[in-house]
Each structure stands twice: as C-alpha cells, then as structure tokens.
Motif scaffolding. Structure first.
Motif, PDB file in Angstrom:
ATOM      1  N   ILE A 132      98.169 106.621  19.429  1.00 14.62           N
ATOM      2  CA  ILE A 132      97.266 105.698  20.222  1.00 14.62           C
ATOM      3  C   ILE A 132      97.909 104.483  20.955  1.00 14.62           C
ATOM      4  O   ILE A 132      97.870 104.299  22.144  1.00 14.62           O
ATOM      5  N   SER A 147     100.314  97.013  22.362  1.00 15.28           N
ATOM      6  CA  SER A 147     100.477  98.013  22.069  1.00 15.28           C
ATOM      7  C   SER A 147     102.028  98.102  21.504  1.00 15.28           C
ATOM      8  O   SER A 147     102.420  98.791  20.565  1.00 15.28           O
ATOM      9  N   TRP A 196      97.075 108.173  13.642  1.00 15.59           N
ATOM     10  CA  TRP A 196      96.094 107.845  14.726  1.00 15.59           C
ATOM     11  C   TRP A 196      96.550 106.464  15.489  1.00 15.59           C
ATOM     12  O   TRP A 196      96.658 106.438  16.654  1.00 15.59           O
TER      13      TRP A 196
END
Length: 230
Positions: A170, A195, A166
């Motif tokens: 994401i 990120s 996950w």
C-alpha cells in the motif's frame, strides 16, 4: 518449500542472503540521502556564502549606510502611544523593515507567477510527475519482490508477514499517487513523504528480522547438507 528457513541454510548461502539484504538497505538509505539533498531544509537565517543572494548583500549595505547617518529616523507611527513622533533607527529595526518589505514583494511575485501560469505548463509538470512516479514504482516493486521473497522464508509468524506485505504494498502505491500530484496540492506532498518513510521503516524491519534468522544456528539436517557439499 515453506519448510525451508533461513537459519537452516549453509554458511555460504547465509553469506549470500546477508550481503543481498545489506545491499537492499544501502539502496533504501541512498534514496533517503537523495531526498535530503533535494528537499533538505536550509536555515534562511544562516545561509552559506555561496547561497547569499545579491538582494541580501544590498540590504546589508543599505542598513550600514543608513545607520551611519546620525540624522536618520524611522517614519512616525501614528498611534496613541507614539503620537506621530519620529523614532531613531537602529540595525535591528532597519533589517526587520527591509525583510518585511522583501517578503511582501516576494509574496506578490509568487501570486503573479501563479496567476499567469498556463495550462500547458501544468500539463508539462503533471507529465514529469507521472514519469517520475512510474520510475519509482518500478524500483520499489522490485525491492518489494526481492526482500519480500527472502522475508518469506524467515521464522516470523504468518500473520506478521501478511501485515508487513500489506503495509509495504500500500505504501508503494500511495507513494506513486503522491509523486504524481506533487506540487499541485499539499496533500500529495504529505502522502509522498509519509509513504517514503513507511517504506524505509518496513525495509529496515524486514532486514533486521532476516539478519536475526541468519544469526541463528540451523537444525541437524542443515549440518548434514553442509558436510555433503564439502
């Protein structure tokens, strides 16, 4: 299928998986190197000679000429302390004043450029960002699938695997969004940078657990398969 574990693989299979995982790490670290080269921080107070601008050289020359004149003074400051008295110049004072003046001029120039930037230029910038984001999401998705597939056969608990998948997925999506809006708003720059760090950390974490499983000895069944293959 899910009864197969990395630790049960024969040595030649472990070698293949180990080299593959190491190459994935190299790809990720290389991406960090590219980011550092393109976005690396340069100390403006200690620029290398080839990055020193002509304006900086001229500033130093002006300072030397002014300080060489014993009659040079700084314009009086009209406040309650100095009461309009002239102040003798020195190198530090002159450099501060020149830098302050240059900073104001640069700020005004930036404001002018921002004001005259056309809509066509912004659209061109957006198209470039979207193209870059598309390239990144393609590569990162392949990395997700490749190392994720190997990670699937580790001895890590299923709940941990779910969290890792996950977070990885994401982070890839957020990175694409951040790259698409990079240069327009600071929030997109922050999303892109954070990120990318998350993706790197997750890949390193997955690679570490894969190497841990590869270092373990397999069951007796795997040894029988190895003997039969020999």
């Amino acid at each position: 299928m899910f009864n197969i574990h990395l630790q049960d693989l024969p040595p030649f299979a472990k070698l293949f998986v180990g080299i593959f995982t190491a190459l994935i790490l190299c790809v990720s670290l290389w991406a960090v190197l590219i980011f550092y080269v393109e976005e690396g921080i340069v100390n403006q107070n200690h620029l290398p000679a080839y990055l020193t601008s002509s304006a900086e050289l001229q500033r130093q020359k002006d300072i030397e000429e002014i300080t060489a004149d014993s009659q040079s003074v700084v314009a009086p400051i009209w406040d309650s302390t100095l009461e309009g008295e002239e102040e003798k110049v020195d190198t530090v004072t002159m450099e501060q004043k020149f830098r302050s003046s240059d900073s104001e001029q640069e700020a005004n120039a930036v404001d002018t450029i921002s004001q005259v930037e056309s809509k066509k230029d912004r659209i061109r910038h957006l198209r470039k960002n979207v193209g870059l984001a598309h390239t990144h999401i393609n590569g990162q998705t392949l990395l997700f699938f490749a190392i994720g597939l190997v990670f699937l056969f580790t001895s890590v608990k299923p709940k941990v695997k779910k969290v890792v998948y996950w977070v990885f997925g994401i982070a890839v999506l957020l990175n694409s969004i951040g790259l698409s809006g990079k240069g327009f708003y600071s929030v997109f720059n922050a999303v892109s940078s954070v990120s990318e760090v998350v993706i790197l950390v997750v890949i390193v974490y997955m690679a570490f657990l894969i190497f841990v499983d590869l270092s373990r000895k397999g069951s007796m069944a795997s040894h029988k398969i190895e003997k039969q293959s020999e």
